[in-house]
Design a protein around this motif. Structure first.
Motif, PDB file in Angstrom:
ATOM      1  N   TYR A  46       0.832  -1.195   0.000  1.00 46.42           N
ATOM      2  CA  TYR A  46       0.000   0.000   0.000  1.00 46.42           C
ATOM      3  C   TYR A  46       0.873   1.254   0.000  1.00 46.42           C
ATOM      4  O   TYR A  46       1.868   1.319   0.731  1.00 46.42           O
ATOM      5  CB  TYR A  46      -0.903   0.030   1.238  1.00 46.42           C
ATOM      6  N   GLN A  99     -10.849   5.538  -0.384  1.00 46.23           N
ATOM      7  CA  GLN A  99     -11.271   5.175   0.967  1.00 46.23           C
ATOM      8  C   GLN A  99     -11.656   3.700   1.040  1.00 46.23           C
ATOM      9  O   GLN A  99     -11.442   3.046   2.058  1.00 46.23           O
ATOM     10  CB  GLN A  99     -12.454   6.051   1.388  1.00 46.23           C
ATOM     11  N   ASN A 131      -6.079   2.804   4.743  1.00 37.68           N
ATOM     12  CA  ASN A 131      -5.032   3.285   5.644  1.00 37.68           C
ATOM     13  C   ASN A 131      -4.042   4.235   4.969  1.00 37.68           C
ATOM     14  O   ASN A 131      -3.053   4.645   5.577  1.00 37.68           O
ATOM     15  CB  ASN A 131      -4.276   2.099   6.250  1.00 37.68           C
ATOM     16  N   THR A 132      -4.288   4.547   3.715  1.00 37.64           N
ATOM     17  CA  THR A 132      -3.412   5.456   2.974  1.00 37.64           C
ATOM     18  C   THR A 132      -3.858   6.906   3.184  1.00 37.64           C
ATOM     19  O   THR A 132      -5.058   7.206   3.124  1.00 37.64           O
ATOM     20  CB  THR A 132      -3.445   5.117   1.463  1.00 37.64           C
ATOM     21  N   ARG A 133      -2.910   7.785   3.438  1.00 43.29           N
ATOM     22  CA  ARG A 133      -3.245   9.198   3.591  1.00 43.29           C
ATOM     23  C   ARG A 133      -3.616   9.788   2.226  1.00 43.29           C
ATOM     24  O   ARG A 133      -2.846   9.667   1.277  1.00 43.29           O
ATOM     25  CB  ARG A 133      -2.059   9.966   4.172  1.00 43.29           C
TER      26      ARG A 133
END
Length: 395
Positions: A297, A314, A319-321
């Motif tokens: 990721y 999303q 969990n990715t900004r």
């Protein structure tokens, strides 16, 4: 009306021979035009071994009745006016050993009134077919490739048709161009797939995947070569995703995944051609991108403010900004803040100081000051409007 044609075909329809199915359809459709009715294809019989047609039946467009049972399953829906009368008029052709088509059965008895005037006959679907002619389709395609829109193509085509033919609509133009694009897109995609298959011999780490429609035609395609996949392992912490590029020929968004290496150079992690910009399309793309990059990721993704992209990120990268692209923010800033800059001379300087804050505390304190000032500015604007008795109007 073509009375010469009427006299010729009245007595000798059975036994007529045609080279193609299209020739037979044109013959019966012209006969129907002269006599005041429309036609459609009722059935086609094919050989079980070769799947080649050997018999076809054309009928009056008022043949049969509407299936009310099928409509009732849809619930309480508004039904169209019933136009069919169970008419038994038809023409049947069969394929001979020489490959030609012979009229072997013909019934010309109708149980309804026939249309008298040519202008009313043209309202039958089979006669308003100028837009489906090959010459017309070819012209539409050329005009589209020149950059004309369907509404503009309609105007050009309608100046070239004969007075007895119905006007071509913008929707008809759009539908025909969509079908042609789909056909050509399929050919181009298959050529692209063949290219990737050849590249696999040289690059065993090449990754590509194709998403298909139910009829087997291609919808989306994603690819990444071995060099791009290796670059992601080293520099894939931050990924920029953008769909602002559009291919000219098929109007398909090109969606590259881009990063930056240790020399501050842009590098490509993968690319895709997409059917549309909907959430499910982006989810399909992101899932396949994740498979391609070994389920590693990204720490952060930068995109524009498109809602479909935001929802897809999303869903697939929870969990990715997710951050918005500064270029798009500045573009919106130019659009929305211009009135404030015009009305208040100190706004631009205050805004610049806030944007260039060095610490979180400095950023937040300047924002509080700026927002308080903005609140006062908006109150002043509303006060000026009320003094001038200006009320917004709904348009």
């Amino acid at each position: 009306m073509d009375f010469e044609f009427e006299k010729k075909v009245n007595d000798d329809v059975i036994g007529q021979v045609f080279d193609t199915l299209g020739d037979a359809y044109d013959f019966y459709n012209r006969y129907a035009f002269v006599h005041g009715f429309g036609i459609r294809i009722r059935s086609t019989f094919k050989d079980k071994t070769t799947n080649e047609p050997y018999r076809r039946k054309y009928v009056c467009n008022k043949e049969g009745f509407k299936d009310l049972k099928r409509d009732s399953s849809k619930g309480d829906v508004k039904r169209r006016r019933e136009l069919r009368t169970g008419c038994e008029a038809f023409l049947r052709i069969s394929k001979g050993k020489d490959g030609k088509w012979l009229v072997d059965k013909f019934n010309d008895s109708h149980n309804h009134e026939l249309t008298v005037t040519p202008t009313k006959v043209m309202k039958h679907r089979s006669h308003g077919k100028f837009h489906r002619a090959e010459a017309c389709k070819s012209l539409m395609s050329e005009l589209s490739q020149s950059g004309l829109k369907p509404s503009q193509i309609r105007k050009v085509v309608n100046t070239m048709k004969s007075p007895c033919e119905n006007d071509v609509t913008s929707k008809q133009c759009a539908d025909i161009l969509a079908v042609e694009r789909k056909q050509y897109k399929g050919k181009e995609f298959y050529g692209l797939i063949k290219h990737f298959q050849d590249k696999l011999i040289e690059d065993r780490n090449l990754y590509f995947v194709v998403d298909l429609f139910e009829d087997g035609s291609p919808r989306n395609i994603f690819w990444a070569d071995g060099r791009s996949r290796d670059a992601y392992i080293k520099f894939g912490d931050v990924v920029l995703f953008d769909v602002t590029y559009m291919t000219n020929k098929f109007k398909m968004p090109f969606a590259p995944f881009v990063g930056v290496n240790h020399h501050r150079q842009s590098i490509l992690f993968g690319g895709a051609l997409l059917e549309n910009e909907k959430q499910d399309t982006f989810e399909w793309l992101f899932k396949n991108f994740l498979k391609c990059i070994f389920d590693k990721y990204p720490l952060a993704m930068i995109t524009d403010q498109d809602k479909a992209i935001c929802n897809a990120i999303q869903s697939v990268f929870p969990n990715t900004r997710h951050r918005y692209c500064s270029w798009h923010i500045k573009k919106h800033e130019t659009e929305h803040l211009r009135p404030l800059k015009v009305h208040y001379s100190d706004f631009e300087e205050l805004h610049k100081q806030w944007v260039k804050s060095n610490t979180i505390e400095e950023f937040e304190s300047r924002w509080e000051f700026l927002s308080a000032k903005l609140y006062g500015m908006f109150n002043q604007i509303l006060e000026k409007r009320s003094n001038k008795q200006e009320t917004p109007r709904l348009r």
